[in-house]
Design a protein around this motif. Structure first.
Motif, PDB file in Angstrom:
ATOM      1  N   HIS A 133       0.870  -1.180   0.000  1.00 17.58           N
ATOM      2  CA  HIS A 133       0.000   0.000   0.000  1.00 17.58           C
ATOM      3  C   HIS A 133       0.904   1.226   0.000  1.00 17.58           C
ATOM      4  O   HIS A 133       1.953   1.237   0.651  1.00 17.58           O
ATOM      5  N   ILE A 134       0.496   2.263  -0.718  1.00 18.30           N
ATOM      6  CA  ILE A 134       1.329   3.465  -0.865  1.00 18.30           C
ATOM      7  C   ILE A 134       0.464   4.701  -0.710  1.00 18.30           C
ATOM      8  O   ILE A 134      -0.644   4.782  -1.249  1.00 18.30           O
ATOM      9  N   ALA A 135       0.996   5.693   0.036  1.00 19.42           N
ATOM     10  CA  ALA A 135       0.389   7.022   0.095  1.00 19.42           C
ATOM     11  C   ALA A 135       1.346   8.006  -0.571  1.00 19.42           C
ATOM     12  O   ALA A 135       2.566   7.875  -0.447  1.00 19.42           O
ATOM     13  N   VAL A 136       0.787   8.985  -1.272  1.00 18.65           N
ATOM     14  CA  VAL A 136       1.586   9.961  -2.003  1.00 18.65           C
ATOM     15  C   VAL A 136       1.303  11.357  -1.461  1.00 18.65           C
ATOM     16  O   VAL A 136       0.136  11.766  -1.361  1.00 18.65           O
ATOM     17  N   LEU A 137       2.359  12.087  -1.119  1.00 16.30           N
ATOM     18  CA  LEU A 137       2.232  13.473  -0.677  1.00 16.30           C
ATOM     19  C   LEU A 137       2.744  14.409  -1.760  1.00 16.30           C
ATOM     20  O   LEU A 137       3.680  14.084  -2.500  1.00 16.30           O
ATOM     21  N   ASN A 138       2.159  15.586  -1.823  1.00 22.97           N
ATOM     22  CA  ASN A 138       2.646  16.655  -2.695  1.00 22.97           C
ATOM     23  C   ASN A 138       2.251  17.984  -2.077  1.00 22.97           C
ATOM     24  O   ASN A 138       1.087  18.188  -1.731  1.00 22.97           O
ATOM     25  N   PHE A 139       3.217  18.864  -1.891  1.00 23.24           N
ATOM     26  CA  PHE A 139       2.986  20.143  -1.220  1.00 23.24           C
ATOM     27  C   PHE A 139       2.299  19.943   0.133  1.00 23.24           C
ATOM     28  O   PHE A 139       1.437  20.716   0.538  1.00 23.24           O
ATOM     29  N   GLY A 140       2.679  18.876   0.836  1.00 26.18           N
ATOM     30  CA  GLY A 140       2.166  18.636   2.173  1.00 26.18           C
ATOM     31  C   GLY A 140       0.815  17.957   2.236  1.00 26.18           C
ATOM     32  O   GLY A 140       0.366  17.576   3.313  1.00 26.18           O
ATOM     33  N   ARG A 141       0.144  17.766   1.102  1.00 24.98           N
ATOM     34  CA  ARG A 141      -1.178  17.140   1.075  1.00 24.98           C
ATOM     35  C   ARG A 141      -1.091  15.708   0.539  1.00 24.98           C
ATOM     36  O   ARG A 141      -0.274  15.420  -0.332  1.00 24.98           O
ATOM     37  N   LYS A 142      -1.957  14.844   1.037  1.00 21.91           N
ATOM     38  CA  LYS A 142      -2.055  13.501   0.471  1.00 21.91           C
ATOM     39  C   LYS A 142      -2.882  13.577  -0.807  1.00 21.91           C
ATOM     40  O   LYS A 142      -4.032  14.015  -0.796  1.00 21.91           O
ATOM     41  N   ILE A 143      -2.284  13.121  -1.920  1.00 26.06           N
ATOM     42  CA  ILE A 143      -2.981  13.207  -3.205  1.00 26.06           C
ATOM     43  C   ILE A 143      -3.408  11.841  -3.721  1.00 26.06           C
ATOM     44  O   ILE A 143      -4.183  11.757  -4.682  1.00 26.06           O
ATOM     45  N   ALA A 144      -2.890  10.772  -3.127  1.00 21.70           N
ATOM     46  CA  ALA A 144      -3.281   9.426  -3.564  1.00 21.70           C
ATOM     47  C   ALA A 144      -2.979   8.448  -2.444  1.00 21.70           C
ATOM     48  O   ALA A 144      -2.117   8.680  -1.598  1.00 21.70           O
ATOM     49  N   ASP A 145      -3.695   7.312  -2.479  1.00 23.65           N
ATOM     50  CA  ASP A 145      -3.565   6.314  -1.420  1.00 23.65           C
ATOM     51  C   ASP A 145      -4.129   5.005  -1.970  1.00 23.65           C
ATOM     52  O   ASP A 145      -5.295   4.957  -2.369  1.00 23.65           O
ATOM     53  N   GLY A 146      -3.305   3.948  -2.048  1.00 21.42           N
ATOM     54  CA  GLY A 146      -3.812   2.696  -2.574  1.00 21.42           C
ATOM     55  C   GLY A 146      -2.717   1.730  -2.938  1.00 21.42           C
ATOM     56  O   GLY A 146      -1.532   1.961  -2.639  1.00 21.42           O
ATOM     57  N   PRO A 147      -3.049   0.624  -3.613  1.00 20.72           N
ATOM     58  CA  PRO A 147      -2.048  -0.352  -4.047  1.00 20.72           C
ATOM     59  C   PRO A 147      -1.092   0.268  -5.068  1.00 20.72           C
ATOM     60  O   PRO A 147      -1.448   1.226  -5.764  1.00 20.72           O
ATOM     61  N   PRO A 148       0.133  -0.281  -5.190  1.00 18.83           N
ATOM     62  CA  PRO A 148       1.125   0.306  -6.104  1.00 18.83           C
ATOM     63  C   PRO A 148       0.639   0.469  -7.532  1.00 18.83           C
ATOM     64  O   PRO A 148       0.866   1.518  -8.146  1.00 18.83           O
ATOM     65  N   ALA A 149      -0.030  -0.553  -8.080  1.00 22.74           N
ATOM     66  CA  ALA A 149      -0.471  -0.470  -9.477  1.00 22.74           C
ATOM     67  C   ALA A 149      -1.451   0.672  -9.689  1.00 22.74           C
ATOM     68  O   ALA A 149      -1.407   1.367 -10.717  1.00 22.74           O
ATOM     69  N   THR A 150      -2.310   0.909  -8.719  1.00 23.89           N
ATOM     70  CA  THR A 150      -3.288   1.994  -8.817  1.00 23.89           C
ATOM     71  C   THR A 150      -2.616   3.350  -8.683  1.00 23.89           C
ATOM     72  O   THR A 150      -2.871   4.282  -9.456  1.00 23.89           O
ATOM     73  N   VAL A 151      -1.727   3.463  -7.701  1.00 16.67           N
ATOM     74  CA  VAL A 151      -1.057   4.738  -7.432  1.00 16.67           C
ATOM     75  C   VAL A 151      -0.182   5.159  -8.612  1.00 16.67           C
ATOM     76  O   VAL A 151      -0.158   6.333  -8.999  1.00 16.67           O
ATOM     77  N   SER A 152       0.532   4.219  -9.222  1.00 13.43           N
ATOM     78  CA  SER A 152       1.459   4.574 -10.303  1.00 13.43           C
ATOM     79  C   SER A 152       0.738   5.101 -11.534  1.00 13.43           C
ATOM     80  O   SER A 152       1.350   5.786 -12.363  1.00 13.43           O
ATOM     81  N   GLN A 153      -0.574   4.794 -11.679  1.00 11.94           N
ATOM     82  CA  GLN A 153      -1.334   5.282 -12.823  1.00 11.94           C
ATOM     83  C   GLN A 153      -2.281   6.420 -12.456  1.00 11.94           C
ATOM     84  O   GLN A 153      -3.049   6.880 -13.311  1.00 11.94           O
ATOM     85  N   ASP A 154      -2.244   6.862 -11.203  1.00  6.54           N
ATOM     86  CA  ASP A 154      -3.133   7.931 -10.759  1.00  6.54           C
ATOM     87  C   ASP A 154      -2.758   9.243 -11.452  1.00  6.54           C
ATOM     88  O   ASP A 154      -1.591   9.655 -11.417  1.00  6.54           O
ATOM     89  N   PRO A 155      -3.704   9.938 -12.096  1.00  5.45           N
ATOM     90  CA  PRO A 155      -3.371  11.182 -12.797  1.00  5.45           C
ATOM     91  C   PRO A 155      -2.707  12.223 -11.906  1.00  5.45           C
ATOM     92  O   PRO A 155      -1.792  12.929 -12.346  1.00  5.45           O
ATOM     93  N   ALA A 156      -3.145  12.337 -10.645  1.00  9.28           N
ATOM     94  CA  ALA A 156      -2.556  13.331  -9.746  1.00  9.28           C
ATOM     95  C   ALA A 156      -1.101  12.995  -9.428  1.00  9.28           C
ATOM     96  O   ALA A 156      -0.263  13.890  -9.286  1.00  9.28           O
TER      97      ALA A 156
END
Length: 544
Positions: A248-271
Motif C-alpha cells: 500500500h502506498i500514500a503519495v504526498l505533494n505540497f504537504g497534502r495527500k494526493i493518492a492512497d492505494g495499491p502500487p499499481a493503482t497509485v502509479s497510474q493515478d493522474p494526480a
C-alpha cells in the motif's frame, strides 16, 4: 487485518509553508507501507511528527493496539511513560517526546546516516537497546559475575541482530562503524533500530546512494523483516524499490495527500503522474510519456547525436559524498545556443552534477571542460569569471537584503560599474515584478518572485552557460508557467542553458536535447520531443 498506526487530519506549518496539510493515513499491522512524493512534499516532516521530533499543530497520531513497551525479558525497567502502552489501548503519540514514542515500539532510521562513527558495530547496536536496560550503576561500580550475565546476553543479542541484517558479527562486530562500506553502514543502522525490539520500523531513504546490487540486498532485507512479522513504513525515491515491496502506498505533494492505494493503482493515478512529471501531464494523454504509441519514424529521426564541438564537455564523471557514489560515469555535452535538460527522480544525481561543474564539489574522476577551462580543478571564482554561472536549487537569495541589493551582488565581479547599473535597470524593466519591489527585502517575495530574482542575479554575471537547478521547485502551477516563460525568453536572447528539472514534461517541452538520469547514471538521451513519447521516462520516475 487491524490498523497499527492512524494519522487523522495532521497539520504542521513552518511560517507560511504548509509542510503537512491535513494528512490522514492508516497503516495496517504486518504490512509494508510506502510513503512517496516529489522533493519537498513533506514526507520526512510527517515521519518526524510520528516519532516525536516535531509536534503537530493539530490532528491526531494514534498507535492502535500497541505492543507492550519495548523491554528485555527479565527487565523491570518501566515504560517511558508510566502506566501507558497497554495491549489493546489506543495511545496518542502527538505530543510525546521521541524517547517515549520509541519506548512504544516505533523505531526509525534516518535519511542521512546517524551512526556513532567511532564506536564498533556491536557498540552501535548496543546503544539501540538503551530503552530496554535496567539502571546498571551498581554493575558498573561492582563488576561481579552475577551482574555481568545481563551484559553477556545483550552482547549475544547484538551479534544476532548484526547477523539478521547480513553483517557477519565475527567479521564486522569489532570494526569501527566509520570503516564499513556505505551499504554496510546502512545495514548497521537498521540493526540498531531493531535493537529497540520495535513493532513498527520506519525506514527513511534506506537505499539512497546505493548501487543496484546493494539495493537488491536492501529489498531482500525489508521483505525478510516483514515476513518475520515486522510492520514497515518505507520512504524512498527509488520507485522500483517502493513499487516492488510495498502493498500500500500514500503519495504526498505540497504537504497534502494526493493518492492512497495499491502500487499499481497509485502509479497510474493522474494526480501522481502530474506531481512527478509536471502540471502539463494531464492536459492531453499524449503528453504523458508512454501513453501513446511510439511514432517510430519520428523517434528514429528525432534522436540527436552528441555535439561535435561542445561548449561544455563531460566524460565519465564520477562524484562521491564520502562512501556514497552519487554520480557514476556520466557523459554528455552541451553545444552553444542549446537548452539541454537533465531530468530524473529525486536523488538521481542531477544537482550533484551541476555542483561539480560549478566547482562546489570536486569529482572523484572524469573530464569536465568548459571551453579550455578544466572544471575538475578550477576554483569556483575562476569558473564564474569564465562565464559558467549556476542558479542553485532553493534559490539562495539573501533574504534581508533588498531586491536591488541582491541584483547588485550578481554583478559584483564585473569591472564596468556603469554597464552593470544599466543591466540592472534593464532587468527590472524586463521583469517588472522586480522593479516594483526593488526596495523590498527579498525574503518578502513569493517563491516564484524569488526564483525570478535568482535567475536575474545569475544573468548579471553575463553567463555564456547558465546552469539552472530545479527552477520550478515548490512553486504553484501559475508561477511555474511564469518561470518557464522567463527561461524561454533568456534562451531566445542567446543564452545557452543546462537545466536540471524534476518537472519532466515542462523541461522536455523547451529542451533541444535531454538526458534521463537514474541512480547516478545516464539512462536515456535524445531530443525533448522523442523523450516525451518514451515510456521509459515515466518508469524512471514511477517505477515499473
Amino acid at each position: 487485518m487491524s490498523a497499527l498506526l492512524q494519522l487523522t487530519n495532521v497539520n504542521r506549518s513552518f511560517g507560511g509553508v504548509h509542510a503537512v496539510d491535513n494528512v490522514s493515513v492508516e497503516i495496517e499491522e504486518g504490512t509494508i507501507f510506502g510513503l512517496i512524493g516529489p522533493n519537498g512534499a513533506g514526507k520526512t516532516t510527517l515521519v518526524n511528527l510520528v516519532t516525536g521530533y516535531i509536534r503537530p499543530q493539530s490532528g491526531s497520531i494514534k498507535l492502535l493496539s500497541p505492543p507492550p513497551p519495548a523491554s528485555e525479558k527479565g527487565s523491570n525497567s518501566p515504560p517511558p511513560l508510566a502506566g501507558e502502552g497497554r495491549v489493546g489501548a489506543a495511545v496518542e503519540l502527538a505530543r510525546r517526546p521521541p524517547h517515549a514514542v520509541a519506548g512504544m515500539g516505533i523505531a526509525r532510521t534516518f535519511q542521512t546516516l546517524r551512526l556513532y562513527r567511532n564506536l564498533t558495530a556491536l557498540e552501535n547496536v548496543l546503544a539501540g537497546m538503551h530503552l530496554r536496560r535496567r539502571d546498571d550503576t551498581l554493575q558498573q561500580l561492582i563488576p561481579i559475575p552475577a551482574f555481568l550475565k545481563e551484559d553477556r546476553r545483550r552482547w549475544q543479542h547484538a551479534r544476532e541482530l548484526l547477523a539478521r541484517v547480513g553483517l557477519d558479527p565475527d567479521k564486522f562486530g569489532n570494526r569501527q562503524a566509520a570503516t564499513l562500506s556505505y551499504g554496510d553502514q546502512r545495514r548497521l543502522e537498521v540493526a540498531r533500530a531493531l535493537a529497540l525490539n520495535p513493532h513498527l520500523l520506519i525506514l527513511d531513504e534506506p537505499a539512497a546512494g546505493m548501487n543496484p546490487a546493494e539495493k537488491d540486498r536492501v529489498r531482500a532485507l525489508i521483505q525478510q523483516l516483514n515476513q518475520d512479522g515486522l510492520t514497515v513504513l518505507l520512504i524512498d525515491h527509488d520507485m522500483r524499490l517502493v513499487m516492488g515491496v510495498c502493498r500500500h502506498i500514500a503519495v504526498l505533494n505540497f504537504g497534502r495527500k494526493i493518492a492512497d492505494g495499491p502500487p499499481a493503482t497509485v502509479s497510474q493515478d493522474p494526480a501522481v503522474i502530474t506531481a512527478y512529471l509536471g502540471s502539463q501531464a494531464q492536459k492531453t494523454a499524449a503528453h504523458v510519456p508512454g501513453s501513446e504509441e511510439m511514432d517510430v519514424a519520428a523517434t528514429s529521426t528525432a534522436v540527436s547525436a552528441e555535439p561535435t564541438s561542445p561548449l561544455l564537455e563531460v566524460r565519465d564523471l564520477q562524484v562521491s559524498y564520502g562512501a556514497i557514489q552519487a554520480v557514476r560515469g556520466v557523459s554528455f555535452g552541451v553545444a552553444k545556443g542549446e537548452i539541454v535538460a537533465l531530468i530524473g527522480a529525486n536523488g538521481a544525481g542531477k544537482s550533484t552534477i551541476l555542483n561539480s561543474l560549478s566547482g562546489v564539489l570536486r569529482p572523484h574522476s572524469g573530464v569536465a571542460r568548459f571551453g579550455e577551462l578544466d572544471l575538475t580543478t578550477a576554483p569556483p571564482d575562476r569558473i564564474v569569471s569564465q562565464g559558467l554561472i549556476q542558479v542553485p536549487e532553493g534559490r539562495e537569495i539573501l533574504a534581508r537584503l533588498t531586491v536591488r541589493e541582491n541584483l547588485e551582488l550578481g554583478a559584483w565581479g564585473r569591472s564596468n560599474g556603469r554597464s552593470a547599473h544599466r543591466d540592472i535597470e534593464g532587468l527590472m524593466k524586463q521583469f517588472p515584478i522586480l522593479g516594483q519591489r526593488r526596495d523590498l527585502p527579498a525574503g518578502q517575495l513569493s517563491g516564484g518572485e524569488q526564483q525570478i530574482l535568482a535567475i536575474a542575479r545569475g544573468l548579471l554575471a553575463q553567463p555564456k552557460l547558465l546552469l539552472l537547478d530545479e527552477p520550478s521547485l515548490g512553486l504553484a502551477p501559475q508561477m511555474v508557467d511564469t518561470v518557464f516563460d522567463v527561461i524561454k525568453k533568456i534562451h531566445n536572447d542567446g543564452v545557452t542553458i543546462l537545466l536540471v528539472e524534476q518537472n519532466a514534461l515542462r523541461a522536455l517541452e523547451i529542451a533541444d536535447r535531454a538526458y534521463v538520469v537514474e541512480t547516478g547514471r545516464i539512462l536515456l538521451s535524445g531530443t525533448g520531443a522523442a523523450l516525451r513519447r518514451n515510456p521509459e521516462v515515466q518508469k524512471a520516475y514511477l517505477g515499473g
